[in-house]
Motif scaffolding. Structure first.
Motif, PDB file in Angstrom:
ATOM      1  N   GLU A   1      -8.126   6.569  -7.863  1.00 23.74           N
ATOM      2  CA  GLU A   1      -8.128   5.848  -9.137  1.00 23.74           C
ATOM      3  C   GLU A   1      -9.579   5.664  -9.615  1.00 23.74           C
ATOM      4  OE1 GLU A   1      -5.999   2.158  -8.665  1.00 23.74           O
ATOM      5  OE2 GLU A   1      -6.942   1.283 -10.440  1.00 23.74           O
TER       6      GLU A   1
ATOM      7  N   MET B   1      -2.493   3.528   2.419  1.00 21.45           N
ATOM      8  CA  MET B   1      -2.060   4.144   1.169  1.00 21.45           C
ATOM      9  C   MET B   1      -2.743   3.494  -0.031  1.00 21.45           C
ATOM     10  SD  MET B   1      -0.204   6.715   1.440  1.00 21.45           S
ATOM     11  CE  MET B   1       0.479   6.826  -0.212  1.00 21.45           C
ATOM     12  N   ASP B   2      -2.818   2.171  -0.014  1.00 22.66           N
ATOM     13  CA  ASP B   2      -3.462   1.468  -1.125  1.00 22.66           C
ATOM     14  C   ASP B   2      -4.922   1.893  -1.241  1.00 22.66           C
ATOM     15  OD1 ASP B   2      -1.131   0.190  -1.726  1.00 22.66           O
ATOM     16  OD2 ASP B   2      -1.633  -1.678  -0.706  1.00 22.66           O
TER      17      ASP B   2
ATOM     18  N   ASP C   1      -2.793   9.628 -11.775  1.00 23.86           N
ATOM     19  CA  ASP C   1      -1.630   9.451 -10.903  1.00 23.86           C
ATOM     20  C   ASP C   1      -0.422  10.091 -11.594  1.00 23.86           C
ATOM     21  OD1 ASP C   1       0.306   8.452  -9.217  1.00 23.86           O
ATOM     22  OD2 ASP C   1      -0.096   6.335  -9.604  1.00 23.86           O
TER      23      ASP C   1
ATOM     24  N   GLU D   1      -0.517  -5.263  -4.517  1.00 16.71           N
ATOM     25  CA  GLU D   1      -1.418  -5.156  -3.372  1.00 16.71           C
ATOM     26  C   GLU D   1      -2.182  -6.477  -3.209  1.00 16.71           C
ATOM     27  OE1 GLU D   1      -3.997  -1.755  -3.919  1.00 16.71           O
ATOM     28  OE2 GLU D   1      -5.438  -2.509  -2.452  1.00 16.71           O
TER      29      GLU D   1
ATOM     30  N   ASP E   1       3.426  -2.002   0.643  1.00 15.28           N
ATOM     31  CA  ASP E   1       3.824  -0.753  -0.013  1.00 15.28           C
ATOM     32  C   ASP E   1       4.710   0.030   0.961  1.00 15.28           C
ATOM     33  OD1 ASP E   1       3.881   1.604  -1.456  1.00 15.28           O
ATOM     34  OD2 ASP E   1       1.723   1.952  -1.389  1.00 15.28           O
TER      35      ASP E   1
ATOM     36  N   LYS F   1      -0.007   1.145   7.362  1.00 14.87           N
ATOM     37  CA  LYS F   1       0.281   2.277   6.463  1.00 14.87           C
ATOM     38  C   LYS F   1       0.089   1.867   5.004  1.00 14.87           C
ATOM     39  CE  LYS F   1       3.868   5.907   5.983  1.00 14.87           C
ATOM     40  NZ  LYS F   1       5.222   6.339   6.427  1.00 14.87           N
ATOM     41  N   SER F   2       0.516   0.666   4.691  1.00 17.67           N
ATOM     42  CA  SER F   2       0.369   0.148   3.324  1.00 17.67           C
ATOM     43  C   SER F   2      -1.109  -0.014   2.957  1.00 17.67           C
ATOM     44  CB  SER F   2       1.114  -1.183   3.206  1.00 17.67           C
ATOM     45  OG  SER F   2       0.892  -1.797   1.965  1.00 17.67           O
TER      46      SER F   2
ATOM     47  N   GLU G   1      -5.164   5.458  -2.645  1.00 15.06           N
ATOM     48  CA  GLU G   1      -4.917   5.469  -4.099  1.00 15.06           C
ATOM     49  C   GLU G   1      -6.083   4.838  -4.860  1.00 15.06           C
ATOM     50  OE1 GLU G   1      -0.592   5.022  -5.346  1.00 15.06           O
ATOM     51  OE2 GLU G   1      -0.571   4.080  -3.390  1.00 15.06           O
ATOM     52  N   ASP G   2      -6.656   3.786  -4.297  1.00 12.35           N
ATOM     53  CA  ASP G   2      -7.798   3.141  -4.962  1.00 12.35           C
ATOM     54  C   ASP G   2      -8.965   4.126  -5.107  1.00 12.35           C
ATOM     55  OD1 ASP G   2      -6.442   0.807  -5.218  1.00 12.35           O
ATOM     56  OD2 ASP G   2      -7.437  -0.236  -3.565  1.00 12.35           O
TER      57      ASP G   2
ATOM     58  N   ASP H   1      -1.257   2.255 -11.753  1.00 13.94           N
ATOM     59  CA  ASP H   1      -2.324   1.778 -10.882  1.00 13.94           C
ATOM     60  C   ASP H   1      -2.469   0.262 -10.991  1.00 13.94           C
ATOM     61  OD1 ASP H   1      -2.825   4.334 -10.034  1.00 13.94           O
ATOM     62  OD2 ASP H   1      -4.519   4.682 -11.348  1.00 13.94           O
TER      63      ASP H   1
ATOM     64  N   TYR I   1      -3.557  13.127  -8.641  1.00 13.87           N
ATOM     65  CA  TYR I   1      -3.006  12.905  -7.310  1.00 13.87           C
ATOM     66  C   TYR I   1      -1.570  12.437  -7.465  1.00 13.87           C
ATOM     67  CZ  TYR I   1      -3.490   7.792  -7.741  1.00 13.87           C
ATOM     68  OH  TYR I   1      -3.379   6.486  -8.142  1.00 13.87           O
TER      69      TYR I   1
ATOM     70  N   PHE J   1       3.518  -0.386   9.745  1.00 14.94           N
ATOM     71  CA  PHE J   1       3.812  -0.246   8.324  1.00 14.94           C
ATOM     72  C   PHE J   1       2.913  -1.100   7.434  1.00 14.94           C
ATOM     73  CE2 PHE J   1       7.337   1.235  10.779  1.00 14.94           C
ATOM     74  CZ  PHE J   1       7.451   2.513  10.256  1.00 14.94           C
ATOM     75  N   THR J   2       2.410  -2.187   7.996  1.00 11.53           N
ATOM     76  CA  THR J   2       1.407  -2.952   7.261  1.00 11.53           C
ATOM     77  C   THR J   2       0.132  -2.129   7.174  1.00 11.53           C
ATOM     78  OG1 THR J   2       2.371  -4.857   8.383  1.00 11.53           O
ATOM     79  CG2 THR J   2       0.437  -5.258   7.045  1.00 11.53           C
TER      80      THR J   2
ATOM     81  N   SER K   1      -0.625   6.473 -15.906  1.00 10.31           N
ATOM     82  CA  SER K   1      -1.389   6.347 -14.669  1.00 10.31           C
ATOM     83  C   SER K   1      -2.114   5.005 -14.606  1.00 10.31           C
ATOM     84  CB  SER K   1      -2.379   7.519 -14.581  1.00 10.31           C
ATOM     85  OG  SER K   1      -3.246   7.383 -13.490  1.00 10.31           O
TER      86      SER K   1
ATOM     87  N   ALA L   1       6.522  11.927   3.579  1.00  9.35           N
ATOM     88  CA  ALA L   1       5.688  11.278   2.554  1.00  9.35           C
ATOM     89  C   ALA L   1       4.414  12.096   2.390  1.00  9.35           C
ATOM     90  CB  ALA L   1       5.352   9.851   2.971  1.00  9.35           C
TER      91      ALA L   1
END
Lengths: 436, 436
Positions: free
Chosen positions: A151, A143-144, A157, B151, B157, A139-140, A147-148, B144, A206, A136-137, B140, A227
Motif C-alpha cells: 500500500e 498479512m497486515d 490492491d 487492524e 485477519d 499470520k494476521s 499489505e501495508d 486498504d 497486489y 493465526f494471530t 483499492s 492463500a
C-alpha cells in the motif's frame, strides 16, 4: 460491548482495582474449600480464586462450572507470587454466559498431543489452544504488514476472478465447476489476469487471493486451497527488479512480526531471524554445484531442485546468516509466459524464493511479446484458442513486466516452524478433507 | 526499474529540468511539421511536442507511432499555457518499448461510449480509460482503509475455506464443484466459519473474501462472484454493538477515500459526502411508515423492502444529511443462526445497512444457543446433519456474538455512482459471462 478487560491487560500494578474478565474456563482446580478458575481469553490466562469461607455463594457457583464454559468474573486484582502472571482475581461476581457440553472431544488445557488429523476433525476445539491460536494471530500480523508495505509503495490492491474457462498451466490439476449451463474451472493462479492488468496500465498491483490445486498429494507442504499473495509490476528492467520487491516486502513483514507478534513467537517457541542482509541470488547451476561440492547430493531430476536439495541449500545459507535466498534460471521450464534471454535454453528470468529450506514462491520477468508467446504455445502444444482473451489484451501495447505468487500458508509454516502446512490454515482442504 | 517520472509528478515548477516519462500513447495529433504525442500512465496524461524543424529524426519516429504503443520519452519540461496540466515535454529521445496492434477493438481516447457488454468483452482495453481505472484505484484506497481500521482495532485477519460440503443458506444457489471423488460447493458466505471462530475465542475477526451465488439474475446489482468484507465479534451486548463497528469503519473508509482518492473522485465526477453524524437506526415498521406517509409506497412483499422502497428511503434520509442508515428487525426472516428477542416473531436483531438507496450488507446478533438452533432447524426443515460440524463446534461454550458481510463491489458502485455493479469489478462474472 460486555464490559471487560483482556487478561493481558491485568497487571500487578493494578493491585486493589476491580476489573471484569470474560472468556472460556480453561481449567478448574477444586482443592476442597478452594476453587481456582483459570479463564482464557484471546490474550492469555488469568486465575480467579474462589474460597468457600470468604464467598460461599460464589464458591458454590464456581464448583458447578465445567471446562470451556463461557464466564464473566468481576473481582479485585491481587498481586500473587504463585499465580501465573503474578496476579489473580478475588471474585466479587460470577456470571455463566454459556454452558459448554461435556466431555470435550479434544483436551485443551492438558498437554496431551493429539494427532493432526484428530485435531483438524475437531478444529473448532483445537483452535482454542493458545499455541494454535498464536499461529493465526501471527499470520494476521504478517498479512497486515505485507499489505501495508505494498500500500505504502503505491501498489493497487486488486481482485481477479476465481471461476474461469481455463487455467494458466493446463487442465489436469483444475477443479471443475458447474457454472450454470457451462463447464468452468477454479483458478489455479491469477497470472493471466495480472498480466492483462499490466497491459492495461495498472503499473503495480497486489492481490490477496486463493489458488486451487486438484493435485492428489500426500505431503506436509501441499493443500488443495491455498492463500496466495500475488504481485505484478511493470516497467521493470528485468527479474532483479521483481526480486527487489519481494525481498524488501518480505523483510519488512518479518520485521513487523518480530516486533508485533512477540507474544505469539514466544507461545510457539520460535526464535525468528529477520534477514538483514541482501538475500543471495544464485543461478540454478550454482545451486547444483553447492549441492555437489558441499553435500555430495545430486537431485534425481537434474532440471529441478528436489525437496532434499532445497533443505540442504537452506542449511548452507542459514549457516552464513541467510535464511532466505533466490535461485535464478531453471532449465526445461520454458513456459509461454516466461521471458528468456534471447538464445538462452533455460528460463533464465525465472526465480524461486527459498526460505528456511523450502520454496515459497516462483516468479520472474514475463514474456510480453505476443508473437513470441504464440510461437512458444505452438511448440508446447498449448491450444491458443483458450488464451485468446489474454493474448488479445496483451497485443495492444504492453510494458515489460514481472511478478510472483507467494504461498502465504507455506510462509507461515516456515516462520512458525510447523511440521505440516495444514497447521498454518484455519480449515485446510486436501484430497481427503472437505470439512469442517 | 526503467528510469521515469510519473506524469502526475511533472509540474510547471520543473520548467527547464530533463525528465523521462513512460506509458501508452493515448493520443497522436499530427498537424504537419508538428506532432503531439500524449502519453498516458497511471497518474494521468502528459504531452510531448515533436517539431520537424527542431528535432527531425525524433519527429520521424513520432510520426510512425500508433495509438497504445508503449513508449519512453525523455525531454525538457516546459511550461505551456495551452498544454493540459500547464506543462509539456520538448523531446530529447523517444524509445518505442512495445508496439500495439491496430485497430483497437474499443476507442480509448475518444469520447465514444461503448455499451457495457462490449466494454466487458474487451475489458483489458476498457480498463485503460482513466475514468475506468479510477474506479479501481479508489476501490483499492477504500479496501486498504477498511482493513487498516480493523487492524488498528485489534481484529484478526482470517481466511475461511471457499470449497465446502454445504452452504449456510441452502442448496439452490450454490455452484457445484467436482472435488476429487466428492461433490462439493463453492462458499456462499463464511458465516458458519466465522461463528466457529467466535466459539474458538478469536474474539474479533475480519475477512476479505469471495462469495459465490448461482442465482439466475439480470439486474444491475447482482453478480455471480462477489468481493465480501466479513466481520464478526464476540462479547457483544446486542446487535447495536455490531452496527457501531460497521458505522465507524465505514465512516473511516469513506473519509480516507475523500482524502486520498481526490483525483479519482474528480475523474469520476463524484461529490462524495462522508456521513459525519450517527447513522439513523430505524425499525422495519418505521421504514414502512415512512414509505407510506412520505411517498404513498407499499412494497409488494410486506415482509421485505423492495428496490424502490430502499431507493425512496435513501432519498428521504439523504435529504436529512444521512447517506447511510440501518433498518433493524425484519419479519419472516427467522433463520436458525439469527438471534431474536425472546417471544418476538421477527428477526429482531437482524439489520441491513442502506447506503445511497441501496442495501450493502446484512448483519445481526447470531444465535449461540445450539439447542435453540436445532429446534429452529427442525421447524424450518433444514437437514441438521449438514451442519453438525458447526453445531458441534458451538456446543462447547460460545460467547454472544454478531457480525455482518459487506458487499464491497456494491459499496464501490454506490460510492462511484455507477449504473451497474459490474463496472465496479475488474473481470465480473454473471450467468452469461465467464470470460475474460
Amino acid at each position: 460491548m460486555i464490559d471487560r478487560t483482556y487478561t493481558g491487560d491485568v497487571t500487578p500494578e493494578m493491585d486493589g482495582e476491580t476489573v471484569a474478565i470474560a472468556g472460556h474456563v480453561h481449567e478448574l482446580r477444586d482443592l476442597g474449600g478452594l476453587v481456582f478458575v483459570i479463564v482464557r481469553d484471546r490474550e492469555g490466562l488469568l486465575q480467579a480464586v474462589f474460597k468457600e469461607d470468604r464467598e460461599p455463594a460464589l464458591f458454590e457457583d464456581a464448583e458447578d462450572l465445567g471446562a470451556e464454559d463461557v464466564v464473566r468474573i468481576e473481582g479485585e486484582v491481587t498481586e500473587s507470587g504463585q499465580a501465573p502472571g503474578g496476579v489473580e482475581l478475588v471474585p466479587e461476581s460470577l456470571e455463566l454466559i454459556d454452558e459448554a457440553d461435556a466431555p470435550l472431544p479434544l483436551e485443551i488445557s492438558k498437554d496431551v498431543e493429539a494427532d493432526l488429523s484428530t485435531r483438524l476433525d475437531n478444529r473448532g476445539i483445537d483452535l482454542r489452544q493458545p499455541e494454535v491460536k498464536a499461529i493465526f494471530t501471527l499470520k494476521s500480523v504478517l498479512m497486515d504488514a505485507m499489505e501495508d508495505w505494498f500500500e505504502r509503495e503505491g501498489f493497487v490492491d486488486v481482485d481477479t476472478p476465481l471461476i474461469s474457462k481455463g487455467g494458466a498451466e493446463g487442465g489436469a490439476e483444475l477443479f471443475p465447476v458447474v457454472y450454470y449451463e457451462e463447464e468452468a474451472f477454479l483458478s489455479q493462479s491469477p497470472q493471466l489476469y495480472k498480466q492483462i492488468l499490466m497491459a492495461s496500465g495498472f503499473d503495480k498491483i497486489y492481490e490477496t487471493g486463493t489458488a486451487f490445486r486438484a493435485e492428489d498429494f500426500a505431503t506436509s507442504r501441499h493443500v488443495s486451497e491455498i492463500a496466495m499473495f500475488d504481485v505484478e509490476l511493470a516497467y521493470i528492467e528485468d527479474h532483479d527488479d521483481v526480486m527487489d520487491v519481494q525481498e524488501e516486502s518480505l523483510r519488512y513483514a518479518l520485521e513487523q512480526v518480530a516486533e508485533h507478534a512477540e507474544h505469539e513467537l514466544d507461545e510457539l517457541g520460535v526464535d525468528l531471524t529477520v534477514p538483514d542482509e541482501d538475500f543471495p541470488r544464485i543461478t540454478f547451476d550454482e545451486a547444483l554445484d553447492i549441492l555437489e561440492d558441499e553435500f555430495g547430493h545430486f537431485p534425481d531430476d537434474p532440471t529441478d531442485l528436489d525437496t532434499k536439495g532445497e533443505k540442504l541449500l537452506g542449511e548452507y545459507f542459514e549457516e552464513q546468516g541467510h535464511p532466505a535466498f533466490f535461485v535464478v534460471g531453471y532449465p526445461d521450464e520454458k513456459f509461454y509466459y516466461m521471458q528468456n534471454v534471447e538464445g538462452d535454453d533455460i528460463a533464465s528470468r525465472k526465480f524461486d524464493l527459498i526460505y528456511k529450506g523450502q520454496e515459497l514462491s516462483s516468479g520472474g520477468q514475463r514474456q510480453h511479446d505476443v508473437d513470441a508467446m504464440r510461437e512458444m504455445m505452438q511448440a508446447e502444444g498449448v491450444d491458443e484458442s483458450n488464451f485468446e482473451f489474454y493474448l488479445d489484451a496483451l497485443s495492444y501495447g504492453t510494458p515489460p513486466h514481472g511478478g510472483y505468487g507467494l504461498g502465504i500458508d507455506r510462509l507461515v509454516q516456515q516462520v512458525c516452524d510447523l511440521d505440516n502446512i495444514k497447521e498454518a490454515i484455519l480449515f485446510p482442504r486436501d484430497p481427503n478433507r472437505l470439512a469442517p
